[in-house]
Design a protein around this motif. Structure first.
Motif, short mmCIF file in Angstrom:
data_model
loop_
_atom_site.label_atom_id
_atom_site.label_comp_id
_atom_site.label_asym_id
_atom_site.label_seq_id
_atom_site.Cartn_x
_atom_site.Cartn_y
_atom_site.Cartn_z
N ALA A 141 0.83 -1.21 0.00
CA ALA A 141 0.00 0.00 0.00
C ALA A 141 0.86 1.25 0.00
O ALA A 141 0.46 2.29 -0.53
N TRP A 142 2.05 1.18 0.57
CA TRP A 142 3.04 2.27 0.52
C TRP A 142 4.40 1.67 0.83
O TRP A 142 4.50 0.55 1.35
N ASP A 143 5.43 2.39 0.48
CA ASP A 143 6.79 1.90 0.68
C ASP A 143 7.02 1.56 2.14
O ASP A 143 6.71 2.35 3.04
N GLY A 144 7.55 0.38 2.36
CA GLY A 144 7.86 -0.04 3.72
C GLY A 144 6.73 -0.75 4.43
O GLY A 144 6.94 -1.27 5.54
N ASN A 145 5.55 -0.81 3.84
CA ASN A 145 4.43 -1.51 4.48
C ASN A 145 4.45 -2.97 4.04
O ASN A 145 4.06 -3.32 2.93
N SER A 199 -5.74 0.40 -13.31
CA SER A 199 -4.36 0.89 -13.32
C SER A 199 -3.66 0.70 -11.98
O SER A 199 -2.57 0.12 -11.91
N LYS A 200 -4.28 1.19 -10.93
CA LYS A 200 -3.64 1.18 -9.62
C LYS A 200 -4.08 -0.01 -8.76
O LYS A 200 -3.31 -0.53 -7.95
N GLY A 201 -5.32 -0.43 -8.93
CA GLY A 201 -5.84 -1.52 -8.13
C GLY A 201 -6.78 -1.04 -7.04
O GLY A 201 -7.01 0.16 -6.87
N LEU A 202 -7.32 -1.98 -6.29
CA LEU A 202 -8.24 -1.70 -5.19
C LEU A 202 -7.46 -1.60 -3.88
O LEU A 202 -6.73 -2.53 -3.52
N TYR A 203 -7.63 -0.49 -3.19
CA TYR A 203 -6.99 -0.34 -1.88
C TYR A 203 -7.78 -1.13 -0.85
O TYR A 203 -9.01 -0.99 -0.74
N LEU A 204 -7.08 -1.95 -0.08
CA LEU A 204 -7.71 -2.75 0.97
C LEU A 204 -7.06 -2.46 2.31
O LEU A 204 -5.83 -2.36 2.40
N ASP A 205 -7.88 -2.31 3.33
CA ASP A 205 -7.41 -2.12 4.71
C ASP A 205 -8.32 -2.97 5.58
O ASP A 205 -9.47 -2.61 5.84
N LEU A 206 -7.81 -4.12 6.00
CA LEU A 206 -8.66 -5.10 6.69
C LEU A 206 -8.15 -5.37 8.10
O LEU A 206 -6.94 -5.44 8.35
N GLN A 207 -9.12 -5.58 8.99
CA GLN A 207 -8.83 -5.96 10.36
C GLN A 207 -8.22 -7.37 10.40
O GLN A 207 -8.25 -8.10 9.41
N PRO A 208 -7.65 -7.78 11.54
CA PRO A 208 -7.14 -9.15 11.65
C PRO A 208 -8.19 -10.17 11.23
O PRO A 208 -9.35 -10.09 11.64
N TRP A 209 -7.80 -11.09 10.36
CA TRP A 209 -8.66 -12.15 9.84
C TRP A 209 -9.87 -11.60 9.06
O TRP A 209 -10.85 -12.29 8.87
N GLY A 210 -9.76 -10.38 8.59
CA GLY A 210 -10.86 -9.77 7.85
C GLY A 210 -10.93 -10.29 6.42
O GLY A 210 -9.95 -10.81 5.87
N TYR A 211 -12.09 -10.13 5.79
CA TYR A 211 -12.27 -10.65 4.44
C TYR A 211 -13.39 -9.89 3.72
O TYR A 211 -14.25 -9.26 4.35
N HIS A 212 -13.36 -9.96 2.39
CA HIS A 212 -14.45 -9.50 1.54
C HIS A 212 -14.68 -10.55 0.45
O HIS A 212 -13.72 -11.18 -0.02
N VAL A 213 -15.91 -10.71 0.06
CA VAL A 213 -16.25 -11.47 -1.15
C VAL A 213 -17.07 -10.51 -2.00
O VAL A 213 -18.27 -10.34 -1.79
N PHE A 214 -16.40 -9.83 -2.94
CA PHE A 214 -17.03 -8.78 -3.72
C PHE A 214 -17.62 -9.32 -5.02
O PHE A 214 -16.92 -10.02 -5.77
#
Length: 511
Positions: A421-425, A490-505
């Motif tokens: 998501a950013w450098d160093g992450n 181009s860039k993709g989907l940004y994801l920020d999920l809690q521990p053990w989090g999930y999406h089925v889009f």
């Protein structure tokens, strides 16, 4: 009496009236027949048979999207093996822990100590099973049963009729390995037999080991398999790797001819669509797939999910698609501990999303949806009462709904790569993401398989999004997000999920 031709005509007419539920990635539901019969007997106030399996249960299984039902433990067992189950101290301790206050009547003996491939008389015999199979067919369901290639019960008729069908030992073996050998009187003679065995553990003292180095035994077992194939649509083969030539030779010192390719071919000669699923370990899954098995247990995925590290799970999904398509994915079965007792609740949900929304056969176990925590030994006919875990039950309802999407059943699956998501992450490495696509139906599955919050960018794999507004609707909840299709491409989907989090889009264009 009907002629054979009349009966075949009736079968053909019946088959043509059943809706075709075949799918590229089917779902299997396992039922412990003895436990079900015990519970139905208490409800009915009499001994239940498989004729008493409620239509409502079969309707529910069909409506939930299953194609296969495995009725574990329908075959005839005997008194000798049951006596072993009722007397071994280690089993008594296990029974007491699982079912406090159990009685001798609760101990029915292992369903894998078979005396005949005939439906147990307690369950109504072969005719009752055929009637159950008819009811399954009417709902588009197929019947899976057990085949146990490695051993037979202590009181199987072959012991007297064909003692040469079993691995035998001598006094020295019996003295050095009393846990693996036993002396029995057969036709007036004292013979030392080997217990059925996994080479890494002591013998199963309620069974005797079949000798696959004896050609006539292989012929007899092939005939047994062909007989089983007349009574169901597929078999789950217990510990199928134990009779592979290499494994058998390491265990017993003699090398047999390969059994599975010829036996599978013989069964399919009369039943071309007959299904074979192997219980298999020790990285021998591909070997058995090559020998004709449609599906093999994917214990490696299960073990990696238990370990809780994302990267080994993601790497597991990089395997060749031929292998993955023939993998049976599970979180529990009658051999493994209950998932609700093994995984913490949030990890359980994340593991289920990955297990059942990837390619292969989706293998569920009775009680899994309700969050049962007690694993019932196959020697018992009764299980403890447990409250339903309503949160887990609701989760599985949503998951089964996802599995009824046609893209997940017949579509194209792709493992997706994530970017930081950013450098160093470094937390992008905690994500496991993949897509499903079939015609206009497109799904994206994203899981943060870790105990910490994680972020990443997920490049989108779908064409034609540029210049469109895209709606991402989460099928496991109520969330919906609108995104710019050009940015997703181009860039993709940004994801920020809690521990053990999930999406089925579900991915849909909004204009």
């Amino acid at each position: 009496m009907k002629s054979r031709k009349q009966s075949e005509g009736k079968d053909n007419a019946r088959s043509s009236s059943v809706a075709d539920k075949s799918t590229g990635y089917p779902a299997l539901y396992q039922i412990n027949t003895r436990v079900l019969m015990s519970e139905l007997s208490r409800e009915l106030g009499r001994g239940a048979t498989v004729d008493d399996v409620p239509d409502q249960l079969l309707d529910r299984i069909s409506n939930e999207g299953f194609e296969w039902v495995w009725f574990l433990g329908v075959w005839q067992t005997g008194t000798a093996s049951r006596k072993v189950s009722r007397t071994l101290p280690n089993l008594q301790r296990e029974f007491q822990e699982i079912l406090p206050g159990y009685t001798e009547e609760d101990v029915c003996g292992s369903c894998f100590a078979i005396t005949a491939y005939e439906v147990h008389t307690d369950f109504g015999g072969n005719a009752a099973l055929e009637r159950l199979r008819e009811r399954l067919r009417a709902r588009g369901l197929k019947l899976l049963l057990d085949f146990v290639p490695n051993h037979m019960a202590l009181d199987h008729p072959w012991i007297e009729a064909h003692p040469e069908f079993f691995v035998q030992g001598d006094e020295d073996r019996l003295r050095r390995e009393p846990q693996n050998y036993t002396r029995m009187e057969v036709n007036g003679k004292q013979i030392i037999f080997a217990y059925g065995r996994d080479p890494y553990f002591d013998g199963w003292s309620d069974t005797l080991q079949l000798n696959y180095a004896e050609p006539k035994l292989q012929q007899a077992m092939t005939a047994e398999l062909e007989k089983v194939a007349t009574r169901c649509d597929g078999v789950r083969c217990d510990m199928a790797m134990l009779i592979l030539p290499d494994v058998f030779e390491r265990t017993w010192g003699t090398r047999p001819e390969p059994f599975w390719p010829r036996a599978i071919s013989a069964a399919r000669k009369a039943h071309p669509n007959f299904l074979f699923m192997a219980e298999v370990y020790w990285d021998l899954e591909w070997t058995l797939q090559q020998q004709g098995f449609d599906y093999t247990y994917d214990k490696r995925l299960y073990d990696r999910l238990r370990e809780g590290q994302a990267r080994p799970v993601r790497e597991h999904f990089m395997a060749d698609m031929d292998f993955q398509n023939k993998s049976a994915r599970f979180l529990e079965n009658h051999d493994e501990p209950r998932a609700a007792a093994t995984f913490r609740p949030d990890q359980h949900r994340a593991a289920a999303i990955l297990t059942f929304l990837c390619p292969g056969l989706r293998f569920f176990h009775d009680g899994q949806f309700e969050g049962r925590t007690k694993k019932v030994p196959v020697h018992l006919r009764r299980r403890p009462d447990e409250p339903v875990n309503s949160g887990l039950h609701d989760f599985y309802d949503l998951l089964l709904s996802c599995l009824r999407n046609q893209s997940v059943r017949d579509g194209k699956w792709n493992l997706l790569s994530c970017a930081a998501a950013w450098d160093g992450n470094w937390t992008w490495d905690s994500f496991i993401c993949f897509s499903w696509e079939l015609k206009d139906e497109r799904l994206v599955v994203a899981v943060n398989y870790s105990d910490h919050q994680s972020q990443c960018y997920l490049p989108f794999p779908f064409n034609g999004l540029n210049g469109h507004s895209v709606v991402l609707r989460d099928l496991t909840g109520y969330a919906a997000y609108e995104r710019n299709g050009s940015e997703l491409s181009s860039k993709g989907l940004y994801l920020d999920l809690q521990p053990w989090g999930y999406h089925v889009f579900r991915v849909q264009e909004s204009d």
